[in-house]
Design an enzyme around this catalytic site. Structure first.
Site, PDB file in Angstrom:
ATOM      1  N   HIS A 204      48.182   5.713   4.940  1.00  0.00           N
ATOM      2  CA  HIS A 204      46.723   5.814   4.802  1.00  0.00           C
ATOM      3  C   HIS A 204      46.218   7.212   4.462  1.00  0.00           C
ATOM      4  O   HIS A 204      45.035   7.397   4.225  1.00  0.00           O
ATOM      5  CB  HIS A 204      46.026   5.338   6.091  1.00  0.00           C
ATOM      6  CG  HIS A 204      46.146   6.309   7.226  1.00  0.00           C
ATOM      7  ND1 HIS A 204      47.219   6.334   8.063  1.00  0.00           N
ATOM      8  CD2 HIS A 204      45.338   7.305   7.627  1.00  0.00           C
ATOM      9  CE1 HIS A 204      47.072   7.293   8.957  1.00  0.00           C
ATOM     10  NE2 HIS A 204      45.938   7.912   8.715  1.00  0.00           N
TER      11      HIS A 204
HETATM   12  C1  UD1 Z   1      40.421   8.497   9.083  1.00  0.00           C
HETATM   13  C2  UD1 Z   1      40.685   9.966   9.414  1.00  0.00           C
HETATM   14  C3  UD1 Z   1      42.169  10.224   9.466  1.00  0.00           C
HETATM   15  C4  UD1 Z   1      42.863   9.264  10.432  1.00  0.00           C
HETATM   16  C5  UD1 Z   1      42.508   7.840  10.058  1.00  0.00           C
HETATM   17  C6  UD1 Z   1      43.088   6.894  11.075  1.00  0.00           C
HETATM   18  C7  UD1 Z   1      38.998  11.554   8.556  1.00  0.00           C
HETATM   19  C8  UD1 Z   1      38.695  12.552   7.510  1.00  0.00           C
HETATM   20  N1  UD1 Z   1      40.123  10.819   8.365  1.00  0.00           N
HETATM   21  O1  UD1 Z   1      40.944   8.258   7.793  1.00  0.00           O
HETATM   22  O2  UD1 Z   1      42.401  11.551   9.923  1.00  0.00           O
HETATM   23  O3  UD1 Z   1      44.249   9.468  10.338  1.00  0.00           O
HETATM   24  O4  UD1 Z   1      41.078   7.677  10.045  1.00  0.00           O
HETATM   25  O5  UD1 Z   1      43.162   5.609  10.592  1.00  0.00           O
HETATM   26  O6  UD1 Z   1      38.278  11.437   9.506  1.00  0.00           O
HETATM   27  N2  UD1 Z   1      37.410   1.376   5.767  1.00  0.00           N
HETATM   28  C9  UD1 Z   1      37.141   0.037   5.928  1.00  0.00           C
HETATM   29  N3  UD1 Z   1      36.932  -0.428   7.187  1.00  0.00           N
HETATM   30  C10 UD1 Z   1      36.992   0.356   8.286  1.00  0.00           C
HETATM   31  C11 UD1 Z   1      37.252   1.724   8.114  1.00  0.00           C
HETATM   32  C12 UD1 Z   1      37.467   2.209   6.841  1.00  0.00           C
HETATM   33  O7  UD1 Z   1      37.075  -0.721   4.960  1.00  0.00           O
HETATM   34  O8  UD1 Z   1      36.803  -0.142   9.423  1.00  0.00           O
HETATM   35  C13 UD1 Z   1      37.674   1.878   4.390  1.00  0.00           C
HETATM   36  C14 UD1 Z   1      36.412   2.351   3.678  1.00  0.00           C
HETATM   37  O9  UD1 Z   1      36.535   2.028   2.326  1.00  0.00           O
HETATM   38  C15 UD1 Z   1      36.488   3.857   3.817  1.00  0.00           C
HETATM   39  C16 UD1 Z   1      37.990   4.125   3.823  1.00  0.00           C
HETATM   40  O10 UD1 Z   1      38.552   2.998   4.466  1.00  0.00           O
HETATM   41  O11 UD1 Z   1      35.829   4.540   2.802  1.00  0.00           O
HETATM   42  C17 UD1 Z   1      38.388   5.400   4.543  1.00  0.00           C
HETATM   43  O12 UD1 Z   1      37.869   5.422   5.874  1.00  0.00           O
HETATM   44  P1  UD1 Z   1      37.586   6.814   6.622  1.00  0.00           P
HETATM   45  O13 UD1 Z   1      37.234   6.568   8.024  1.00  0.00           O
HETATM   46  O14 UD1 Z   1      36.656   7.650   5.806  1.00  0.00           O
HETATM   47  O15 UD1 Z   1      38.964   7.556   6.545  1.00  0.00           O
HETATM   48  P2  UD1 Z   1      40.422   7.044   6.933  1.00  0.00           P
HETATM   49  O16 UD1 Z   1      41.240   7.030   5.704  1.00  0.00           O
HETATM   50  O17 UD1 Z   1      40.319   5.816   7.748  1.00  0.00           O
HETATM   51  N1  UDP Z   2      48.025   1.204  14.703  1.00  0.00           N
HETATM   52  C1  UDP Z   2      47.728  -0.113  15.042  1.00  0.00           C
HETATM   53  N2  UDP Z   2      47.703  -1.037  14.055  1.00  0.00           N
HETATM   54  C2  UDP Z   2      47.983  -0.747  12.743  1.00  0.00           C
HETATM   55  C3  UDP Z   2      48.291   0.594  12.419  1.00  0.00           C
HETATM   56  C4  UDP Z   2      48.299   1.546  13.413  1.00  0.00           C
HETATM   57  O1  UDP Z   2      47.494  -0.420  16.212  1.00  0.00           O
HETATM   58  O2  UDP Z   2      47.943  -1.652  11.899  1.00  0.00           O
HETATM   59  C5  UDP Z   2      48.029   2.216  15.760  1.00  0.00           C
HETATM   60  C6  UDP Z   2      49.352   2.929  15.932  1.00  0.00           C
HETATM   61  O3  UDP Z   2      50.186   2.209  16.824  1.00  0.00           O
HETATM   62  C7  UDP Z   2      48.931   4.283  16.489  1.00  0.00           C
HETATM   63  C8  UDP Z   2      47.586   4.518  15.824  1.00  0.00           C
HETATM   64  O4  UDP Z   2      47.122   3.234  15.397  1.00  0.00           O
HETATM   65  O5  UDP Z   2      48.720   4.203  17.888  1.00  0.00           O
HETATM   66  C9  UDP Z   2      47.736   5.435  14.654  1.00  0.00           C
HETATM   67  O6  UDP Z   2      46.561   5.454  13.926  1.00  0.00           O
HETATM   68  P1  UDP Z   2      46.513   5.806  12.376  1.00  0.00           P
HETATM   69  O7  UDP Z   2      47.845   5.658  11.771  1.00  0.00           O
HETATM   70  O8  UDP Z   2      45.391   5.026  11.799  1.00  0.00           O
HETATM   71  O9  UDP Z   2      46.033   7.334  12.391  1.00  0.00           O
HETATM   72  P2  UDP Z   2      46.770   8.728  12.623  1.00  0.00           P
HETATM   73  O10 UDP Z   2      47.588   8.645  13.853  1.00  0.00           O
HETATM   74  O11 UDP Z   2      47.563   9.032  11.408  1.00  0.00           O
HETATM   75  O12 UDP Z   2      45.631   9.691  12.745  1.00  0.00           O
END
Ligand code: UD1
Ligand code: UDP
Length: 361
Positions: A204
């Site tokens: 991601h």
């Molecule tokens: C965010 C964090 C990242 C973290 C990740 C965990 C920032 C800058 N990034 O990244 O550090 O590792 O969360 O998962 O804060 N979207 C959906 N539904 C949702 C959420 C997101 O469709 O419930 C889609 C949207 O198109 C959105 C994109 O995902 O624009 C990115 O979501 P965003 O929260 O901006 O960043 P992440 O990539 O999730």
């Molecule tokens: N996780 C989850 N379901 C998923 C993917 C991740 O429960 O489909 C959990 C995972 O076990 C871990 C956390 O989400 O505890 C990690 O989050 P993510 O990878 O979104 O973010 P990051 O740790 O890179 O910030």
């Protein structure tokens, strides 16, 4: 003590769950603010239900947007909530835009600020997370570090006051939920998987999703591994795969790539434990692989979790198919389970005790 907690993204619900429980157990009041950064059922409410985190007191409903839009909207709304609520301290987690907004709002209002998972560094300033964590650390009054490395990183930046080595609340969470996952998760049956006969993959990071050649490289690597690859797809990644022309990792190649919706925490713990190997760019999953003693291949050029690499349980492969193939076919992973360096499973209780001490000082 009245603590205002700011969460918003998937890993923050998991990091906050043990602390939220420890606050309640110690008789403190927590006012839980969800920024709304993550909002899909499988990215948010599933964790509140499974981990028995109380319903947020308020959801700011900020949703997705550019960094400035998202962080700016959170900041304005958080300031209002903090002013109305008058907490003794604000608690933020990790390195997302929700972390930064919570930290800035508290710091500007001069409310004592505590950062959980302080001191992590990738030393890669192209990552949005690196800006968020550096800025949050530099405006925090209390910094709760998961590892010795994190403490040293802070010292190198001149931050020594208020720094506490407590361990990792994600380790607490795994300890608290491993058995429950074992009892309740049916994911292996649902996907018809046998233990240790599949790989688990997640992707991601912006660097991997928003650079098309990197995403293509990862998808074709998964397709060519020649094994079953269970791939719960983050919504951001799903969108980018669609833009590349759909589900080709599933349709072409020698592997059985199973692209599925994001899974809940209990299913994820089960998949992690039973995977032969984990391929990921997730920070949390690199650690969880280590906690459960499953080899990890990191799909990034570097990691904040250097302990997992030094112990021989994690390989930094980046996005190059050759590197990924080499890592996946490696056979000499350590024979012994990893020695745990992420605390004793009681990081949350230590955090709560330190917050209470500070309040009464
Ligand atoms: C965010 C964090 C990242 C973290 C990740 C965990 C920032 C800058 N990034 O990244 O550090 O590792 O969360 O998962 O804060 N979207 C959906 N539904 C949702 C959420 C997101 O469709 O419930 C889609 C949207 O198109 C959105 C994109 O995902 O624009 C990115 O979501 P965003 O929260 O901006 O960043 P992440 O990539 O999730
Ligand atoms: N996780 C989850 N379901 C998923 C993917 C991740 O429960 O489909 C959990 C995972 O076990 C871990 C956390 O989400 O505890 C990690 O989050 P993510 O990878 O979104 O973010 P990051 O740790 O890179 O910030």
């Amino acid at each position: 003590m009245k603590v205002l907690t700011v969460v918003g993204a998937r890993p923050q619900f998991i990091k906050a769950a043990p602390v939220s429980r420890a606050l309640r157990d110690a008789g403190h009041t927590e006012f839980l603010v969800h920024t709304g950064q993550h909002y899909d059922q499988q990215m948010s409410s599933v964790f509140f239900e499974e981990m028995q985190i109380p319903e947020p007191n308020v959801n700011l409903g900020v949703g997705s947007g550019s960094h400035a839009q998202q962080t700016g909207q959170m900041l304005v709304k958080l300031e209002e909530v903090m002013q109305l609520n008058g907490p003794d301290c604000v608690l933020v987690y990790g390195d997302t835009n929700s972390t930064l907004a919570g930290a800035l709002a508290a710091c500007k209002l001069q409310v004592p600020l505590a950062h959980v998972e302080a001191g992590l560094r990738s030393f890669n300033r192209e990552m949005p997370e690196e800006h968020n964590r550096v800025l949050a650390d530099h405006c925090s009054d209390m910094l709760f570090c998961p590892t010795e490395t994190a403490v040293k990183n802070l010292a190198r930046e001149g931050i020594k006051k208020g720094v506490h080595l407590v361990g990792d609340t994600m380790f607490d969470a795994v300890q608290q939920f491993a058995e429950i996952a074992e009892e309740r998760s049916t994911i292996l049956e649902r996907l018809n998987l046998k233990s240790k006969t599949f790989l688990l993959a997640t992707v991601h990071r912006a660097y991997n999703t928003d650079v098309p050649e990197n995403l293509r490289s990862l998808l074709s690597s998964f397709a060519e591994i020649g094994e079953t690859v269970v791939f719960p797809v983050h919504p951001r990644t799903r969108q980018k795969i669609n833009e590349l022309g759909g589900t080709f990792a599933e349709q072409h190649g020698r592997s059985d790539v199973r692209m599925i919706e994001p899974v809940g925490y209990l299913d994820m713990l089960t998949l992690e434990k039973h995977a032969r190997l984990i391929l990921t760019d997730s920070g949390g999953m690199q650690k969880e692989a280590f906690f459960v003693g499953v080899p990890c291949v990191t799909l990034r050029p570097e990691t904040e979790w250097s302990e997992t690499v030094e112990a021989g349980w994690n390989i930094i492969a980046g996005v190059e198919p050759g590197e990924i193939r080499r890592a996946v076919t490696k056979s000499d992973w350590p024979a012994e389970p990893p020695a745990q360096v992420f605390g004793d499973g009681r990081a949350a209780q230590k955090i709560v005790a330190l917050l209470a001490d500070e309040r009464s000082a």
